[in-house]
Scaffold this motif. Structure first.
Motif: not given
Length: 477
Positions: A88-94, A111-114, A339-350
């Protein structure tokens, strides 16, 4: 009054997270008048996650508290809390800089995430099938909405609808299975179910179909083959921060509930369940890995990779022992960072409004963005199980648990599947480092500070958990 005390101690972390969700909604009510408050909502949500994590860790020395036979706070539940709160914390940062770009429903999102995290945490504490169902619906309903939060994207709306429809089927299977088990044993509480089965064996005509339906219900949630159909489309269509959070949180919550049911409520059924779980593990690993070989989309590749990793967790579950359960939980902890780290890279490349990344965007990436390529290489090495990354330690533990439980052939099949996974993970690394950039290669990147912090945390911890596993394994083993 003692029951009230147990209630606050057992469900204290969830209560605090609900309060922070309400605080985020309150801030959102006044954000139109004070625009500066809108930017603070993600940090308020992150603060709530950190405080809840500290409360959960503070309960470590006072475990095994139960509330009316429906929920329990023990080391297993605390370990799951840490996985869910990490995701959850990493999802918020992303999502801090990403979500305002695609939606104005920022308060609703956090709110929904929490609240989604609350449901996921309850899955690991539940000791009653009714409590499991309530927790399942809390986090599922939140995820249906989060998947379609980008209302301007037809792909996002489609993914939310697919997830909702198939999720409804999964819930129906679970409820029907729980009803059959109640009919066979006269209770929905785990210890009463185990006692009834030990004393009389239950009604086999109801018990076996009930277990099968529970397995199907959980199979949908953890992306177990053949109940995985929703995973690639939903992962690809949902906003990428939601996909990152979902890929870890949903899997950890559903597996935690499933593990507790198998070990606490159905230990007498282990010979039957063990073979069923082992069979599903083999087909899940194999299909996930071989399907990932063919993907040109990085998000779909990671979706099929997620299916394969569900198979690895099933390998750790097959023995049905407390040791194997702890190893499976630790594997989910290591999976969260890589896995969350790999998706973080994908966000940057989008690219803007694309919501996905093709392999071509990473070709020659090391020439243009060496640090980004290095981070992605770390995550790919870890997902493939190369030492000394966290993924290697996680796989080592679940394979060791399977071998200790007598499932040597299953562990060998899992190792062979890891070799198949190595191929498509290394294809990404090779294209980044050994191929020249093309016109499709990312020539610019998102400059989002919160996302960069999340990326750095996941990369560092992917290495630290692998190099110093003893620092972390105590929370799970």
């Amino acid at each position: 009054m003692p029951e009230l005390g147990n209630f606050t101690q057992v469900l204290g972390p969830e209560i605090w997270l609900v309060l922070f969700a309400l605080l985020v909604m309150t801030i959102d009510m006044f954000s139109d008048e004070r625009p500066g408050m809108r930017a603070s909502m993600s940090w308020v949500a992150l603060g709530g996650v950190i405080i809840t994590g500290l409360i959960s860790m503070g309960a470590w020395n006072n475990p095994d508290l139960s509330y009316q036979g429906s929920a329990v706070s023990d080391h297993f539940a605390i370990g799951l809390n840490l996985i869910i709160l990490t995701a959850t914390g990493l999802g918020i940062l992303l999502s801090t800089d990403y979500i305002p770009r695609i939606s104005d429903k920022i308060g609703e999102f956090y709110a929904l995430l929490l609240l989604c995290a609350v449901g996921m945490m309850m899955m690991g504490k539940a000791t009653d099938l009714i409590t499991v169902f309530l927790a399942l619906e809390i986090f599922s309903l939140s995820l249906y909405i989060l998947s379609g939060i980008n209302r301007e994207s037809p792909r996002s709306s489609e993914s939310a609808m697919k997830y909702f429809l198939l999720g409804a089927f999964a819930s129906s299977f679970f409820v029907y299975g729980a009803a059959l088990i109640y009919g066979a044993t006269g209770s929905t509480q785990y210890h009463a179910i185990a006692e009834a089965l030990a004393n009389s064996g239950g009604e086999s005509s109801l018990m076996l179909p009930g277990m099968a339906l529970l397995l199907v219900g959980f199979g949908f949630k953890v992306s177990m083959v053949p109940f995985h159909m929703w995973t690639p489309d939903v992962y690809q269509g949902a906003p990428t921060p939601v996909t990152a959070f979902m890929s870890v949180g949903t899997k950890a919550a559903a597996f935690a509930a499933f593990i507790r049911i198998v070990i606490v409520a159905l230990p007498s059924q282990q010979p039957t369940l063990g073979w069923a779980i082992a069979g599903f593990a083999v087909v899940t690993m194999t299909l996930g890995n071989f399907a990932a070989l063919r993907q040109t989309s990085l998000k779909r590749m990671l979706a099929y990779s997620s299916i394969a990793h569900a198979g690895y967790v099933l390998v750790g579950m097959a023995p049905g022992t407390l040791e194997s359960a702890s190893h499976a939980l630790f594997y989910l902890f290591t999976y969260a960072f890589m896995n969350i780290g790999a998706f973080a890279v994908i966000i940057i490349l989008e690219q803007a409004d694309e919501g996905d990344v093709l392999h071509e965007r990473a070709t020659g990436l090391a020439n243009r963005w060496p640090l980004l390529a290095a981070a992605m290489a770390i995550f790919m090495f870890s997902l493939s199980g190369i030492p000394p990354m966290a993924g290697f330690i996680g796989k080592l533990f679940v394979f060791k648990a399977a071998i200790s439980g007598g499932w040597v052939t299953l562990a060998i099949i899992a190792m062979l599947n890891s070799v198949v996974g190595f191929v498509y993970y290394m294809r990404v690394v090779i294209s980044m480092y050994l191929e020249e950039p093309t016109p499709a290669t990312a020539n610019s990147r998102q400059n989002w500070p919160a996302l960069d912090i999340g990326l750095a945390i996941t990369a560092i911890l992917t290495i630290l958990v692998g190099v110093f596993p003893g620092m972390w394994s105590g929370w799970f083993l």
